[in-house]
Design an enzyme around this catalytic site. Structure first.
Site, PDB file in Angstrom:
ATOM      1  N   ASP A 346       0.832  -1.191   0.000  1.00  0.00           N
ATOM      2  CA  ASP A 346       0.000   0.000   0.000  1.00  0.00           C
ATOM      3  C   ASP A 346       0.875   1.254   0.000  1.00  0.00           C
ATOM      4  OD1 ASP A 346      -2.671   1.303   0.460  1.00  0.00           O
ATOM      5  OD2 ASP A 346      -1.719   1.899   2.333  1.00  0.00           O
ATOM      6  N   GLU A 384       1.367  -0.402  -5.086  1.00  0.00           N
ATOM      7  CA  GLU A 384       0.459   0.701  -5.373  1.00  0.00           C
ATOM      8  C   GLU A 384       1.375   1.903  -5.583  1.00  0.00           C
ATOM      9  OE1 GLU A 384      -3.588   2.588  -3.539  1.00  0.00           O
ATOM     10  OE2 GLU A 384      -1.907   2.341  -2.160  1.00  0.00           O
TER      11      GLU A 384
END
Length: 689
Positions: A346, A384
């Protein structure tokens, strides 16, 4: 009594000579106390000072300790927020290496290290009774080595992003006491569905132990998605069924084993960019009280404040060796003990930012450590590739071997099919693997993780049912979530029983799924899209642990599920559509080639590529005999378009405008002149001689 013990490994581990060894990285601390509790963790029974400190590691061995012991830490040192020092021994701290966690953070101001309302003053109230604590866990048997687990070839991978809790909460074939748990996800009917769908790789949203934000707790909500970690070694307690004889770790490991038994890979979403301690006004749960200036990026102009390149209040400082060690040790634990095959990181640019200044470094220590690690370098690594730090958008800038979420693929496909707001060049570029971003340093088209929807945003059904976000349930007055969704409600906002609207939504669902699964790159499906799942227009359902996010299996769209399964079957058969190599710009005689053709059958000229209002194209995948040739006919226009098919005999293999019967029958011969209906994608293969 504690003996000196050893400074390695960090955390609480069973010692060869008996007892448990404790080790904590806190180089700026004055001393550290080990606090022992009875099994419920409510009553502190003893405090023992760790007797030794080696290179900033406080350590000691407790000979009488056994697995099951509940403990916390009190770290002593100066209280000087303006210098970045926030030591407060009145606040019991969670060992960041805890394998199992006792208790839950409820947002109480007793967790604040400062006096409420007076952030420069240390709070002396003791929070031990309600603090998060660690339980000494027995070691798990080693998971099978990566070489003995399923490994999906890059061109065959189909990722499926799901939430452990919401996936089975309403599943009728899962026993009620297992719903929403790791054990529920491991049930045969659940895995059967994924196999029938053609999924190869499960990507679980965060399963590391989390603590919900105070703001959400005061609203009666919680961080459902789980992007608020505080225990990076411990499986989330909320996903444990509580079954007798199991622990969260053993139940997760059983899930991993069940996934591997089906020939699938298991990837987990990990959050190492920030922690649940949020900003300078947030709770002191672990790292902040252990050694604040070591673990977090602090503002150079005012160390009382945190850098906030995540939007979550703080950023972990992986440029510090001990913090990087924490991350690497956690990753290896999930692979070697818990059976994970890979990770999706993330807000990954944060992990490679330097301090001060926050410059992103593609040769950072984080990337180097992963690349040389004999275990982690063999894992599936997905980024990401954006955050809100300086130059935060980094698509295509991660090292070779990494895959990256490609939101430009998402936006291009939505714009092309739903609004005709982008042209043939952009569509072709994204459908062929986004070479402008990924064709460097030996990277392959599969480095692009293509998606139409993900957990963050509308579901597929809502993308075609809502023109605006409907997020009032989140308690932020509908200000949260994306504004620019490129959605299309097909004439009605929300649910409807209008047959024409429903037919249009179904047709667009099929064409978007086909565009995803038949493009070059690594496709990712959002769990529930194949079922027709709706979140009632909520495009930021991060705090909704209820029927908004739980998949409704009883009312699933069986026709759409079957269509997705047919797409993945076709993808497996049509090797050119999932190539792991870049197609040459200029085809070479005798070699496989990709040709872009006008509906009239001519190679596209520069004027054709740039023609405004033209959204129809034929994609020919040529192959030397005896390999099969494939043809994709794309019509995103509002009217039918007549295509002149290339020479040869062509058989229809899939048509998104038709349902399971009629013109979608595999093997249907196609005429040399073929009318393709509006907003449709057809796939044909050359008939064998």
């Amino acid at each position: 009594m504690l003996s000196a013990g050893r400074p390695f490994p960090l955390g609480a581990t069973l010692a060869e000579e008996g007892g448990v060894n404790f080790a904590l990285a806190a180089p700026d601390a004055s001393f550290v106390e080990l606090c022992l509790f009875e099994p419920t963790g409510q009553h502190e029974q003893q405090r023992l000072r760790l007797p030794a400190c080696t290179d900033g590691i406080w350590h000691g061995r407790l000979p009488a300790a056994r697995p099951g012991l509940v403990y916390g830490l009190r770290v002593h040192g100066p209280w000087a927020p303006h210098e970045g020092r926030r030591f407060n021994p009145s606040k019991l701290l969670l060992d960041p290496y805890a394998r199992e966690i006792v208790g839950a953070y409820g947002g109480e101001d007793l967790f604040l290290a400062h006096v409420p309302g007076r952030p420069q003053e240390r709070d002396t109230r003791d929070n031990a009774a309600i603090a998060l604590k660690a339980r000494v866990a027995p070691p798990l048997p080693p998971a099978p080595p990566l070489s003995a687990r399923p490994r999906v070839a890059a061109g065959e991978r189909v990722i499926y992003e799901l939430h452990v809790g919401g996936h089975t909460q309403l599943h009728p074939a899962v026993p009620a006491d297992l719903r929403g748990s790791f054990a529920g996800l491991a049930q045969g009917p659940v895995l059967d569905h994924l196999q029938r769908l053609g999924v190869t790789t499960l990507n679980l949203m965060p399963v590391q132990h989390r603590a919900d934000e105070e703001r959400l707790l005061k609203l009666g909500l919680l961080n459902y998605w789980g992007y608020s970690p505080i225990g990076w070694f411990a499986p989330e307690l909320r996903y444990w069924s509580g079954s007798a004889g199991s622990t969260p770790a053993t139940e997760f490991r059983a899930l991993a084993d069940a996934v591997h038994a089906r020939g699938m890979e298991l990837v987990i979403d990990v959050v190492f960019n920030h922690s649940a301690e949020t900003d300078e006004l947030g709770p002191t749960l672990s790292l902040r009280g252990i050694d604040n200036a070591l673990y977090y990026h602090l503002r150079q102009d005012d160390p009382a404040l945190y850098e906030n390149w995540t939007g979550c209040g703080n950023c972990l400082k992986l440029s510090e060796p001990r913090v990087l060690q924490l991350v690497m040790d956690s990753l290896r634990h999930w692979v070697l003990a818990l059976g994970v095959d890979g990770f999706r990181f993330d807000l990954a640019p944060v992990l490679a930012r330097r301090s001060p200044g926050g410059e992103f470094d593609a040769r950072s220590a984080f990337f180097a450590a992963l690349a040389q690690d004999p275990v982690l370098s063999q894992c599936l690594l997905i980024a990401e590739p954006w955050d809100i730090g300086p130059g935060g958008y980094r698509l295509g800038q991660f090292p070779p071997g990494w895959l990256e979420w490609n939101d430009r693929f998402r936006d291009t496909q939505r714009a092309f099919w739903l609004h005709r707001a982008t042209g043939l060049g952009d569509f072709a570029h994204r459908s062929a693997g986004s070479s402008g971003d990924f064709r460097h340093d030996g990277r392959a088209p599969t480095a692009s993780v293509n998606f139409i929807t993900a957990h963050d945003g509308f579901t597929l059904r809502d993308l075609l049912s809502y023109g605006e976000r409907h997020n009032l349930a989140n308690g932020e007055h509908n200000r949260d979530g994306h504004r620019h969704n490129l959605s299309r409600n097909c004439g009605v906002e929300g649910d409807t029983d209008d047959p024409a609207v429903l037919a249009e939504r179904a047709r667009l669902s099929r064409v978007l799924l086909a565009a995803l699964l038949l493009s070059q790159g690594t496709p990712m499906l959002l769990a529930g899209d194949e079922l027709g799942h709706s979140q009632r227009g909520n495009n930021n359902a991060y705090c909704q642990d209820n029927e908004i996010t739980w998949l409704d299996w009883v009312r699933a769209d069986g026709e759409l599920t079957a269509f997705v399964a047919r797409l993945t079957t076709l993808r497996r058969e049509a090797a050119p559509l999932r190539s792991t190599r870049w197609w040459p710009a200029d085809p070479v005689a005798g070699e496989p080639a990709l040709r872009w053709l006008t509906p009239e059958g001519h190679p596209l000229s520069a004027a054709d590529w740039e023609a405004a209002g033209r959204h129809a194209i034929a994609i020919l995948f040529e192959a030397p005999a005896p390999q099969r040739q494939w043809l994709v006919l794309v019509n995103a226009q509002e009217e039918a378009v007549r295509f002149h098919l290339p020479p040869g005999r062509w058989q229809l293999r899939l048509a998104t405008d038709a349902k399971a019967q009629g013109s979608n029958t595999p093997g249907l011969p196609l005429a040399p002149l073929q009318d393709i209906p509006p907003t449709s994608l057809w796939v044909a293969s050359a008939a064998s001689a």
